[in-house]
Design an enzyme around this catalytic site. Structure first.
Site, PDB file in Angstrom:
ATOM      1  N   HIS A  57       0.871  -1.180   0.000  1.00  0.00           N
ATOM      2  CA  HIS A  57       0.000   0.000   0.000  1.00  0.00           C
ATOM      3  C   HIS A  57       0.906   1.228   0.000  1.00  0.00           C
ATOM      4  CE1 HIS A  57      -3.616  -2.378   1.172  1.00  0.00           C
ATOM      5  NE2 HIS A  57      -2.723  -3.129   1.784  1.00  0.00           N
ATOM      6  N   ASP A 288       2.373  -7.049   2.577  1.00  0.00           N
ATOM      7  CA  ASP A 288       1.223  -6.217   2.963  1.00  0.00           C
ATOM      8  C   ASP A 288       1.727  -4.936   3.628  1.00  0.00           C
ATOM      9  OD1 ASP A 288      -1.308  -5.216   3.378  1.00  0.00           O
ATOM     10  OD2 ASP A 288      -1.839  -6.639   4.963  1.00  0.00           O
TER      11      ASP A 288
HETATM   12  C1  NCD Z   1      -4.206  -2.417   5.090  1.00  0.00           C
HETATM   13  C2  NCD Z   1      -4.055  -0.908   4.909  1.00  0.00           C
HETATM   14  O1  NCD Z   1      -3.667  -0.227   5.870  1.00  0.00           O
HETATM   15  O2  NCD Z   1      -4.291  -0.411   3.809  1.00  0.00           O
HETATM   16  N1  NCD Z   1      -4.229  -2.694   6.497  1.00  0.00           N
HETATM   17  C3  NCD Z   1      -3.984  -3.866   7.099  1.00  0.00           C
HETATM   18  O3  NCD Z   1      -4.202  -3.945   8.308  1.00  0.00           O
HETATM   19  N2  NCD Z   1      -3.499  -4.890   6.457  1.00  0.00           N
HETATM   20  C4  NCD Z   1      -5.420  -2.928   4.400  1.00  0.00           C
HETATM   21  C5  NCD Z   1      -5.459  -4.427   4.254  1.00  0.00           C
HETATM   22  O4  NCD Z   1      -4.606  -5.022   3.580  1.00  0.00           O
HETATM   23  O5  NCD Z   1      -6.364  -5.058   4.783  1.00  0.00           O
HETATM   24 ZN    ZN Z   2      -6.055  -7.001   3.441  1.00  0.00          ZN
HETATM   25 ZN    ZN Z   3      -3.129  -4.992   2.348  1.00  0.00          ZN
END
Ligand code: NCD
Ligand code: ZN
Ligand code: ZN
Ligand code: ZN
Length: 424
Positions: A57, A288
């Site tokens: 992200h 992630d």
């Molecule tokens: C992610 C985000 O902050 O965009 N957060 C998370 O806890 N993993 C979103 C996601 O991947 O679910």
């Molecule tokens: Zn996710």
């Molecule tokens: Zn994510």
């Protein structure tokens, strides 16, 4: 030959002293001896394919106080990742061809590594229009960061059919909104209680029961031990695991800094995931990478946002685990390089003819401690402070040296992998 890189190369599943010949940024020959205009000889150091982080992200656009393509991609590069796949829960969300185009322009102007962009699934979105430029589609089955929740698969059936027809992967955040509790939370135990193991298994069951011909479903961040038996499903679904679900659990002392979706679970879950990783039961590992600022994470637990950074530390931590013989090198290369490349149709992640010359030079005898102030994410913290890790000594992107001993030496010229793949 323009360029030759020599060392102990990971080639066809083995390490061997070899030369990699590179022309126009691609691997053109692999042989015991090769001559080139330029030769980089790394002696007995390892030459591995650089990694593809297929779940990040970068927060760009909309939350660039947390991260942007410039800082996030720099973090990736220093961590041996030359390709990032960015999620659509930005502001605006990546759910229209225009938003996708705009994000592509931003990423191309700022990113130091190559990138692919996911488009979000919502009822009524233009799947065909999005499929042309997106590396894949993302479906959020439970509320998490952003506003892309799709509580019922029935509401997007037509869209899922169109995705199947496009041939692109559907990556799913698999937690079931119906089973999610919304009780106030004051710590990691509470966060886990609100998003229990059944929340994940129920969502994965729903995905399994989907009968959509040709749909390629990829389950993101598998976190619960109970999910594992559901995944041996005749190879119809592919799966991702994250470093934090392998290494951290609800007993972490990090408080809201370790608040993440799906939640950190029990030690048994973590251990079961690690065993499954060793048995080769996950297709990909991805970070992630979900950065939030220290200030945001210091809010009351209940209000603190979910997610933690990880794009720069994933490969180094896994290399350390290889050094300590907890993980086989082949397992690392498969999950972090080869499988993501195959799954998303990206000609990277393998030392082989025709692949992009994205490489990392690694010395498995030199570990350093992870220190937040040496990392490159804008968020400026890490859940792994003090942990031993092996950072790559040199990283090549398409045949260019990009970092050497932790310093950026290459030009910022990240490209969209959808274009790269289309040009082949
Ligand atoms: C992610 C985000 O902050 O965009 N957060 C998370 O806890 N993993 C979103 C996601 O991947 O679910
Ligand atoms: Zn996710
Ligand atoms: Zn994510
Ligand atoms: Zn050099």
């Amino acid at each position: 030959m323009d360029l030759v890189v020599k060392g102990r190369c990971y080639y066809e599943g083995n390490l061997a002293q070899l030369c990699i010949g590179i022309e126009d940024g691609r691997i053109s020959r692999i042989a015991t001896n090769l001559d080139g205009d330029t030769v980089h000889d790394y002696g007995s150091r390892l030459i591995l394919p650089a990694a593809i982080d297929s779940h990040v992200h970068m927060r760009d656009p909309g939350a660039t106080h947390k991260e942007d393509f410039a800082t996030g991609s720099l973090a990736a590069l220093h961590g041996g990742v030359t390709c990032v796949l960015d999620m659509p829960n930005t502001d605006p969300p990546t759910i229209t061809p225009d938003a996708l185009k705009e994000k592509t322009v931003t990423a191309a102007s700022k990113s130091v590594v190559d990138f692919g962009l996911f488009a979000g699934v919502q009822p009524g979105v233009d799947i065909e229009g999005l499929a042309a430029g997106a590396v894949g589609f993302k479906l959020y089955m439970a509320g998490t960061m952003g506003d892309l929740l799709v509580p019922s698969l029935g509401s997007v059936e037509a869209e899922l059919r169109a995705i199947a027809a496009s041939g692109k992967v559907l990556a799913a955040h698999a937690e079931d909104e119906c089973l999610r509790r919304k009780d106030p939370e004051s710590g990691l135990e509470d966060h886990l209680r609100n998003r229990g193991n059944d929340c994940e298994t129920s969502a994965v069951r729903k995905l399994r029961e989907l009968r959509i011909e040709g749909l390629r479903t990829h389950v993101c961040h598998v976190s619960a031990m109970d999910t594992l038996p559901l995944l041996s499903n005749g190879g119809r679904m592919t799966t991702e695991v994250t470093p934090h679900h392998l290494l951290l659990d609800k007993d972490s002392k990090l408080g809201a800094f370790a608040k993440v979706n799906p939640p950190l679970r029990k030690r048994e879950d973590r251990q079961a995931l690690f065993k499954a990783l060793k048995e080769g039961r996950f297709d990909t590992m991805a970070s992630d990478h979900a950065p939030h600022t220290v200030e945001e994470k210091e809010e009351d637990f209940d209000y603190a946002p979910c997610g933690m950074p990880g794009v720069e530390t994933m490969v180094p931590i896994m290399l350390q685990l290889v050094r300590e013989r907890h993980l086989a090198l082949s397992s690392l290369v498969s999950r972090l390089c080869e499988r993501p490349g195959e799954l998303f149709g990206i000609p990277k992640g393998r030392i082989g003819r025709g692949y992009d010359a994205d490489l990392m030079v690694v010395d498995l005898t030199v570990s350093t401690d992870i220190k937040a102030d040496r990392l490159h994410s804008k968020c400026a913290w890490t859940p792994y402070d003090g942990l031993s890790a092996i950072f790559p000594k040199v990283v090549f992107l398409r045949g260019e040296v990009m970092t050497e001993d932790g310093s950026l030496v290459g030009e910022r010229a990240g490209r969209d992998v959808v274009d790269i793949a289309a040009a082949r």
